[in-house]
Design a protein around this motif. Structure first.
Motif, PDB file in Angstrom:
ATOM      1  N   PRO A   8       1.300  88.150 -21.668  1.00  0.00           N
ATOM      2  CA  PRO A   8       2.516  87.821 -22.418  1.00  0.00           C
ATOM      3  C   PRO A   8       3.484  86.952 -21.613  1.00  0.00           C
ATOM      4  O   PRO A   8       3.533  87.040 -20.378  1.00  0.00           O
ATOM      5  CB  PRO A   8       3.146  89.183 -22.697  1.00  0.00           C
ATOM      6  N   ALA A   9       4.243  86.134 -22.321  1.00  0.00           N
ATOM      7  CA  ALA A   9       5.258  85.295 -21.693  1.00  0.00           C
ATOM      8  C   ALA A   9       6.550  85.429 -22.475  1.00  0.00           C
ATOM      9  O   ALA A   9       6.535  85.490 -23.703  1.00  0.00           O
ATOM     10  CB  ALA A   9       4.822  83.842 -21.663  1.00  0.00           C
ATOM     11  N   ALA A  10       7.643  85.452 -21.764  1.00  0.00           N
ATOM     12  CA  ALA A  10       8.956  85.475 -22.412  1.00  0.00           C
ATOM     13  C   ALA A  10       9.187  84.139 -23.103  1.00  0.00           C
ATOM     14  O   ALA A  10       8.695  83.100 -22.640  1.00  0.00           O
ATOM     15  CB  ALA A  10      10.045  85.717 -21.366  1.00  0.00           C
ATOM     16  N   PRO A  15       8.199  76.784 -22.630  1.00  0.00           N
ATOM     17  CA  PRO A  15       8.175  75.346 -22.326  1.00  0.00           C
ATOM     18  C   PRO A  15       7.404  75.009 -21.047  1.00  0.00           C
ATOM     19  O   PRO A  15       6.686  74.004 -21.014  1.00  0.00           O
ATOM     20  CB  PRO A  15       9.660  74.985 -22.197  1.00  0.00           C
ATOM     21  N   ALA A  16       7.505  75.826 -20.039  1.00  0.00           N
ATOM     22  CA  ALA A  16       6.760  75.568 -18.795  1.00  0.00           C
ATOM     23  C   ALA A  16       5.259  75.666 -19.033  1.00  0.00           C
ATOM     24  O   ALA A  16       4.481  74.863 -18.500  1.00  0.00           O
ATOM     25  CB  ALA A  16       7.189  76.546 -17.708  1.00  0.00           C
ATOM     26  N   TYR A  17       4.842  76.619 -19.842  1.00  0.00           N
ATOM     27  CA  TYR A  17       3.420  76.737 -20.168  1.00  0.00           C
ATOM     28  C   TYR A  17       2.955  75.532 -20.989  1.00  0.00           C
ATOM     29  O   TYR A  17       1.860  75.006 -20.773  1.00  0.00           O
ATOM     30  CB  TYR A  17       3.133  78.024 -20.947  1.00  0.00           C
ATOM     31  N   MET A  18       3.750  75.101 -21.922  1.00  0.00           N
ATOM     32  CA  MET A  18       3.364  73.977 -22.769  1.00  0.00           C
ATOM     33  C   MET A  18       3.188  72.694 -21.957  1.00  0.00           C
ATOM     34  O   MET A  18       2.408  71.821 -22.342  1.00  0.00           O
ATOM     35  CB  MET A  18       4.380  73.762 -23.883  1.00  0.00           C
TER      36      MET A  18
END
Length: 90
Positions: A8-10, A15-18
């Motif tokens: 999971p990501a907050a 945006p950093a993952y994208m």
């Protein structure tokens, strides 16, 4: 080797993952439920400027566009993988 499970990501981290995603993938299984859904994530990927590969999502076929969003039907992993590779190179 190029798939990383992060868990999971907050929302603030998305945006950093994208920024490191090459393409968005939506490999849904064929089912009556999936025949009726329209995943919001399609627009999230497109808003981030990412091409998207979808499978078994009839409701999304109307937005299909070459090099932007492609839709497949069935359950052939090789066909979906080939589509992902095609979009990554586009």
């Amino acid at each position: 080797d190029n798939v990383i499970w992060t868990g999971p990501a907050a929302p603030s981290e998305v945006p950093a993952y994208m920024n490191v995603v090459d393409i968005g993938i939506m490999p849904y299984k064929p089912s009556p439920y999936n025949n009726a859904v329209f995943p919001l994530k399609l627009f999230e990927f497109l808003a981030a400027g990412k091409p998207v590969a979808g499978m078994n999502l009839p409701s999304t076929k109307k937005v299909e566009q070459e090099h932007v969003y492609r839709h497949l039907t069935g359950n052939d992993p090789a066909e979906f993988t080939a589509l992902c590779e095609e979009l990554e190179l586009a």
